[in-house]
Design a protein around this motif. Structure first.
Motif, mmCIF file in Angstrom:
data_model
loop_
_atom_site.group_PDB
_atom_site.id
_atom_site.type_symbol
_atom_site.label_atom_id
_atom_site.label_comp_id
_atom_site.label_asym_id
_atom_site.label_seq_id
_atom_site.Cartn_x
_atom_site.Cartn_y
_atom_site.Cartn_z
ATOM 1 N N ASP A 15 0.854 -1.176 0.000
ATOM 2 C CA ASP A 15 0.000 0.000 0.000
ATOM 3 C C ASP A 15 0.900 1.239 0.000
ATOM 4 O O ASP A 15 2.132 1.117 0.108
ATOM 5 C CB ASP A 15 -0.974 -0.024 1.182
ATOM 6 N N LYS A 62 0.660 -6.042 1.092
ATOM 7 C CA LYS A 62 -0.724 -6.485 0.940
ATOM 8 C C LYS A 62 -0.825 -7.870 0.319
ATOM 9 O O LYS A 62 -1.737 -8.627 0.618
ATOM 10 C CB LYS A 62 -1.498 -5.495 0.054
ATOM 11 N N LEU A 63 0.120 -8.180 -0.571
ATOM 12 C CA LEU A 63 0.024 -9.420 -1.343
ATOM 13 C C LEU A 63 1.421 -9.852 -1.753
ATOM 14 O O LEU A 63 2.269 -9.024 -2.058
ATOM 15 C CB LEU A 63 -0.840 -9.181 -2.591
ATOM 16 N N ARG A 97 1.955 -10.730 4.946
ATOM 17 C CA ARG A 97 0.856 -9.778 4.826
ATOM 18 C C ARG A 97 0.757 -8.930 6.094
ATOM 19 O O ARG A 97 0.626 -9.447 7.194
ATOM 20 C CB ARG A 97 -0.453 -10.513 4.563
ATOM 21 N N GLY A 98 0.858 -7.634 5.941
ATOM 22 C CA GLY A 98 0.774 -6.720 7.081
ATOM 23 C C GLY A 98 2.125 -6.238 7.569
ATOM 24 O O GLY A 98 2.205 -5.286 8.355
ATOM 25 N N ASP A 110 -1.411 1.369 -5.070
ATOM 26 C CA ASP A 110 -0.577 0.196 -4.814
ATOM 27 C C ASP A 110 0.823 0.443 -5.377
ATOM 28 O O ASP A 110 1.000 1.208 -6.330
ATOM 29 C CB ASP A 110 -1.154 -1.060 -5.477
#
Length: 299
Positions: free
Chosen positions: A173, A179-180, A197-198, A263
């Protein structure tokens, strides 16, 4: 004239001889299935027993529940609200009653006496419209099904590319939060996709010469806003076990309709086993190709 086989018609009248006359006329010209009801309540009940009724011919003057009340009740229910209703009456001929019939949802309001061919032509018109609408719906449904299949195949195709590509893929992000990822990123870093993730990109990324991990995000964003992409750089991934994995790293921004970055796509190639070859001794200076920039060590 088309016989309209497969259609189902409900006629409603409290006088049996009217039902007989109407049924005889319709069956003489069409192969439709004719259902009969002698009251408004029976008509409503029949629509529950036969949810595939295509058209209703409804008398207005009936005891207990008249045609207007019957039509109002049918239009209130989801199962029957779209069935066309033709009022056929000898008593309620004034403009006021005709307007009331249309107000409760009638498709047509016919007055007796009506010539037989005129009535058959009117019924045929509605059956043709219904058939045309169903054909159109079938075409639309087929197109939607085909388009859905195309989108599913395209999505699967892209998922396969992301899954099986050799380079690590990380989607961030604008704040640099992951995110992926794809399987290659998990293999390279030693984390599962759920673990990654995160996490912040600064937790797994180390740019050469940058002593403060994560401090480069501001510079990234500024450059990405200006250009939309950054050239490949030499950097290192910090694996879960602390290993530094040399990578060739590129970043691309995706912007939304407002022009803001939504993104950041990062792609990293594992450069382990590659050695930089300096060609200072070239007799004629020239632009080196990407293949010449790195050379495998033979392992």
């Amino acid at each position: 004239m088309s016989r309209y086989a497969g259609f189902k018609l409900l006629i409603v009248d409290d006088h049996a001889h009217n039902l007989f006359t109407l049924r005889t006329l319709i069956e003489a010209h069409m192969d439709v299935r004719v259902l009969e009801a002698i009251s408004g309540q029976e008509a409503v009940d029949l629509t529950h027993q036969h949810p595939d009724i295509d058209l209703i011919i409804l008398d207005v003057q009936m005891p207990e529940m008249d045609g207007f009340q019957t039509a109002s009740l049918l239009k209130l229910r989801k199962r029957t609200r779209d069935i066309p209703i033709i009022f056929l009456t000898a008593a309620f001929k004034s403009e006021e009653f005709q307007q009331r019939g249309f107000a409760v949802g009638a498709a047509d309001y016919l007055l007796k006496p009506i010539e037989d061919n005129q009535l058959i032509n009117k019924i045929s018109t509605y059956f043709r419209l219904i058939a045309k609408e169903r054909d159109l719906n079938r075409v639309l449904e087929q197109r939607v099904e085909e388009r859905t299949q195309e989108l599913a195949e395209a999505r699967q195709y892209l998922e396969n590319i992301v899954t099986y590509m050799g380079e690590a893929l990380l989607v961030l992000d604008p704040a640099g939060v992951i995110k992926l990822t794809n399987p290659a990123a998990s293999r390279m870093l030693g984390y599962s996709a759920e673990d990654l993730r995160g996490m912040s990109i600064g937790d797994v990324f180390e740019e050469e010469g940058d002593e403060q991990a994560g401090a480069f995000m501001g510079i990234w964003l500024e450059a990405l806003i200006r250009t939309g992409a950054l050239s490949k750089i030499e950097a290192r991934f910090i694996a879960r076990d602390g290993r530094r994995v040399p990578i060739l790293f590129s970043r691309t921004a995706i912007k939304n309709a407002s022009g803001d970055i939504s993104d950041i796509i990062c792609i990293a190639k594992d450069m382990t086993g590659y050695v930089r070859i300096e060609r200072d001794a070239d007799p004629e200076p020239r632009q080196r190709t990407a293949h010449e920039a790195f050379q495998g060590d033979g392992r």
